[in-house]
Scaffold this motif. Structure first.
Motif, PDB file in Angstrom:
ATOM      1  N   MET A  57      68.006 -31.044 -15.760  1.00 10.41           N
ATOM      2  CA  MET A  57      68.106 -32.309 -16.473  1.00 10.41           C
ATOM      3  C   MET A  57      67.408 -33.414 -15.689  1.00 10.41           C
ATOM      4  SD  MET A  57      71.813 -32.560 -18.351  1.00 10.41           S
ATOM      5  CE  MET A  57      72.897 -32.002 -17.047  1.00 10.41           C
TER       6      MET A  57
ATOM      7  N   GLY B  50      66.490 -37.674 -15.139  1.00  8.62           N
ATOM      8  CA  GLY B  50      67.247 -38.920 -15.158  1.00  8.62           C
ATOM      9  C   GLY B  50      67.431 -39.444 -16.562  1.00  8.62           C
TER      10      GLY B  50
ATOM     11  N   ASP C 163      67.655 -37.574 -19.254  1.00  9.68           N
ATOM     12  CA  ASP C 163      68.679 -36.743 -19.882  1.00  9.68           C
ATOM     13  C   ASP C 163      70.079 -37.217 -19.503  1.00  9.68           C
ATOM     14  OD1 ASP C 163      66.886 -35.029 -21.187  1.00  9.68           O
ATOM     15  OD2 ASP C 163      66.673 -33.763 -19.411  1.00  9.68           O
ATOM     16  N   PHE C 164      70.290 -37.484 -18.204  1.00  9.37           N
ATOM     17  CA  PHE C 164      71.596 -37.961 -17.769  1.00  9.37           C
ATOM     18  C   PHE C 164      71.950 -39.274 -18.455  1.00  9.37           C
ATOM     19  CE2 PHE C 164      71.008 -35.117 -14.048  1.00  9.37           C
ATOM     20  CZ  PHE C 164      72.245 -34.505 -14.058  1.00  9.37           C
TER      21      PHE C 164
ATOM     22  N   ARG D 265      75.171 -39.864 -20.968  1.00 13.31           N
ATOM     23  CA  ARG D 265      76.197 -40.875 -20.708  1.00 13.31           C
ATOM     24  C   ARG D 265      76.384 -41.795 -21.921  1.00 13.31           C
ATOM     25  NH1 ARG D 265      78.115 -41.195 -15.567  1.00 13.31           N
ATOM     26  NH2 ARG D 265      76.981 -39.998 -13.974  1.00 13.31           N
TER      27      ARG D 265
ATOM     28  N   LEU E 121      77.855 -33.346 -17.249  1.00 15.54           N
ATOM     29  CA  LEU E 121      76.955 -34.057 -16.335  1.00 15.54           C
ATOM     30  C   LEU E 121      76.775 -33.334 -15.007  1.00 15.54           C
ATOM     31  CD1 LEU E 121      78.257 -37.699 -16.953  1.00 15.54           C
ATOM     32  CD2 LEU E 121      76.244 -36.606 -17.946  1.00 15.54           C
TER      33      LEU E 121
ATOM     34  N   ARG F 159      75.083 -31.268 -12.206  1.00 15.07           N
ATOM     35  CA  ARG F 159      73.649 -31.249 -11.901  1.00 15.07           C
ATOM     36  C   ARG F 159      73.064 -29.844 -11.887  1.00 15.07           C
ATOM     37  NH1 ARG F 159      74.978 -35.901  -8.660  1.00 15.07           N
ATOM     38  NH2 ARG F 159      74.027 -37.717  -9.640  1.00 15.07           N
TER      39      ARG F 159
ATOM     40  N   THR G  50      74.781 -28.470 -23.205  1.00 19.81           N
ATOM     41  CA  THR G  50      74.426 -28.287 -21.795  1.00 19.81           C
ATOM     42  C   THR G  50      74.837 -26.883 -21.376  1.00 19.81           C
ATOM     43  OG1 THR G  50      76.537 -29.232 -21.063  1.00 19.81           O
ATOM     44  CG2 THR G  50      74.659 -30.726 -21.278  1.00 19.81           C
TER      45      THR G  50
ATOM     46  N   GLU H  46      77.412 -42.295  -8.826  1.00 20.05           N
ATOM     47  CA  GLU H  46      77.279 -42.425 -10.276  1.00 20.05           C
ATOM     48  C   GLU H  46      78.578 -42.142 -11.026  1.00 20.05           C
ATOM     49  OE1 GLU H  46      74.043 -40.216 -11.842  1.00 20.05           O
ATOM     50  OE2 GLU H  46      72.541 -41.126 -10.532  1.00 20.05           O
ATOM     51  N   ASP H  47      79.594 -41.665 -10.311  1.00 21.01           N
ATOM     52  CA  ASP H  47      80.871 -41.340 -10.935  1.00 21.01           C
ATOM     53  C   ASP H  47      81.936 -42.364 -10.567  1.00 21.01           C
ATOM     54  OD1 ASP H  47      79.747 -38.936 -11.980  1.00 21.01           O
ATOM     55  OD2 ASP H  47      80.032 -37.995 -10.020  1.00 21.01           O
TER      56      ASP H  47
END
Length: 582
Positions: free
Chosen positions: A242, A244, A246-247, A251, A268, A270, A285, A425-426
């Motif tokens: 994936m 950036g 895609d992420f 989200r 999500l 990786r 996914t 990011e979490d």
């Protein structure tokens, strides 16, 4: 039993005939493999088949009576069933060559007079016709590096195995004049034994080896051929990760539709790849493990766009010869997957605590109350906070402690674990941290589940801490949940929960009781029953979760792939020369 895909009959008679030809080719190879193995263990039958080729008869394609040809034909049957294009090409070339030579031989009177030879030609011709008629079915692509890898394995393997065979012949030669044989003769003898165990096939006056040595050499030769075929027919392994973008899109979809599935945030991870629907409003996914395209949970995004993402994911799996599977789908998601031709199998239940209905009152909650009060009296404290509110240095220390408290070296989890504690990011994840004074003793980490839910990601504790620590931490989270806008909490997944529950009831049948006993036995190692008991303490709402698969024959592969993805089974890494890529 092979099953036609939905819609095949509506696609026209040509497609239906193509599928029948595909099945015919696969079953021919299976039948030949069975006869080869039977002839290998049934000595008189095998000798009869070999005499056919020694006299004026010949046998159909790949039928040579032995473990070597049986292993090769069985391997080709497996790869053909997976619709590998390279396997189809190899079979077509070899079978056509066999058919051409056999047909030319029938022009000679000595061969034409035997009905066995006509039967062999007809059977081989039918196999070639099935290959040609089913050519549209064989679309699965291999890895681009396969030809070069197979050539390297063949060259290096032949050199290594032939030298080992020569050394074994030299060490076990019992002929009185063994010293008169040359290295080239012993090498030639060993190479021929790699292909055949028939004593009449090889004549060397000064070389006599015991049967066990011949069998060992033949096994090495068979293993080499299978390794070369494996290298030539491998499915594509490197999947585009994936990006950036895609992420970011995922989200956005989770912000809009994340409340539908408690496992949505785990999309999500990786180590996953993503397939988008044509409208980009939904995505599946997945991760490719052991030739299985393994998705988890429900598709992400708008349910109306789920079919488009599922179609593309299934098409990609078939293009590369992967077995499609989904672990942990909800009833809603499983229903949609089932409409696309996948079969459903209930795995267990997810424990969801509805905070509006939760209470510590009543006899059923007595054990939880006692554990809570015991830990409270011991002076333990709990702090609940968002990850983004934890200082960087403290988070780094918590990550270190979580690694120290982990049971084993492997970070487990795939369908219900994020696998990256402390990632910036979490930040919206929630941390529940328990202390004894200044000393951390345990932590729970939860990922967001829509706007008002949390889903358990990680639970770790110091091995020297008090029993009941997790219960205490969960109850503290429930007490402080209003401050975070949380209305529901998803806890652990309990595999085969219904078996434990129904199997302990009065009147449970003998099969159910036996199944429960077996699961209780295996729980000594895999904590199947203990997870159910730990979740049941909170009187949760049980939500069923399903395994989706296309073919029953792929269940073993899917089980192994799931165990590897979840971290319960570690396969030894391949040699560097075998995993080398262009």
């Amino acid at each position: 039993m092979e099953r036609a895909r939905p819609g095949r009959q509506e696609e026209g008679g040509r497609e239906s005939l193509s599928h029948r030809c595909y099945l015919g080719a696969v079953w021919y190879l299976r039948a030949v493999a069975f006869v080869n193995f039977l002839a290998a263990v049934w000595v008189s039958f095998g000798n009869d088949l070999r005499r056919h080729n020694d006299d004026e008869f010949f046998t159909p394609y790949l039928l040579t009576a032995g473990f070597f040809s049986g292993s090769v034909s069985l391997f080709l049957a497996v790869t053909m069933r997976r619709r590998k294009r390279a396997a189809w090409i190899l079979n077509l070339v070899l079978a056509s060559l066999t058919l051409a030579l056999a047909s030319l031989a029938l022009a000679l009177p000595v061969y034409r007079q035997h009905a066995q030879n006509w039967f062999s030609v007809v059977l081989t011709a039918l196999f070639v016709a099935a290959l040609l008629g089913g050519r549209r079915e064989f679309r699965a692509k291999g890895d681009r590096s396969n030809p070069k890898l197979a050539a390297s394995v063949a060259a290096g393997g032949l050199l290594t195995v032939s030298l080992l065979a020569t050394a074994l012949v030299t060490a076990t030669n019992t002929d009185p004049e063994a010293g008169h044989s040359t290295f080239l003769q012993r090498w030639h003898y060993g190479v021929l034994r790699m292909v055949s165990l028939a004593y009449d096939d090889i004549h060397f006056g000064s070389i006599t080896t015991p049967s066990w040595a011949n069998v060992l050499i033949n096994i090495m030769g068979t293993a080499l051929v299978l390794l070369v075929l494996y290298a030539a027919f491998r499915s594509r392994r490197v999947v585009d990760p994936m990006t950036g973008e895609d992420f970011g899109r995922l989200r956005v979809l989770l912000d809009r539709h994340g409340e539908r599935d408690s496992l949505g945030y785990f999309a999500l991870r990786r180590d996953k790849s993503v397939v988008w629907s044509p409208s980009r409003k939904s995505a599946v996914t997945y991760r490719v493990v052991s030739g299985v395209s393994l998705a988890s949970g429900d598709p992400i995004g708008d349910p109306e766009a789920w079919p488009g993402a599922i179609d593309r994911w299934l098409s990609q799996a078939r293009e590369h010869g992967w077995a499609p599977a989904v672990i942990g789908a909800s009833e809603e998601g499983g229903t949609v997957y089932a409409r696309h031709g996948l079969n459903a199998l209930e795995l267990g239940d997810e424990a969801i605590v509805d905070l509006a209905e939760f209470t510590l009152e009543g006899r059923a909650m007595r054990g939880v109350r006692q554990a809570y009060n015991r830990i409270e009296r011991a002076g333990y404290t709990v702090r609940v906070s968002r990850h983004e509110d934890i200082p960087t240095g403290e988070m780094a220390e918590l990550v270190r402690l979580a690694d120290d408290w982990r049971d084993g070296d492997t970070e487990r989890g795939f369908s219900m674990a994020l696998g990256r504690l402390g990632d910036p990011e979490d930040g919206r994840c929630v941390m529940v941290l328990c202390h004894e004074g200044e000393r951390p003793l345990g932590l729970l980490s939860f990922v967001p589940w829509g706007d008002d839910g949390l889903s358990l990601d990680l639970m770790r504790r110091d091995r020297d801490s008090e029993n009941g620590l997790f219960e205490y931490m969960v109850l503290k989270l429930i007490q402080q949940a209003d401050g975070f806008g949380v209305r529901q909490i998803s806890l652990n997944f309990a595999m085969f929960r219904s078996v434990f529950e129904r199997g302990s009831r009065l009147g449970a049948g003998p099969v159910l009781r036996l199944w429960r006993s077996l699961l209780s036995f295996f729980s000594r190692w895999w904590q199947i029953e203990s997870l159910y008991r730990a979740n049941a303490k909170y009187r949760p709402v049980w939500e069923p979760r399903y395994l989706l698969f296309e073919k029953s024959a792929d269940l073993l592969r899917i089980t192994v792939a799931s165990a590897r993805a979840e971290g319960f089974l570690e396969a030894p890494g391949p040699p560097k020369w075998l995993s080398r890529r262009t």
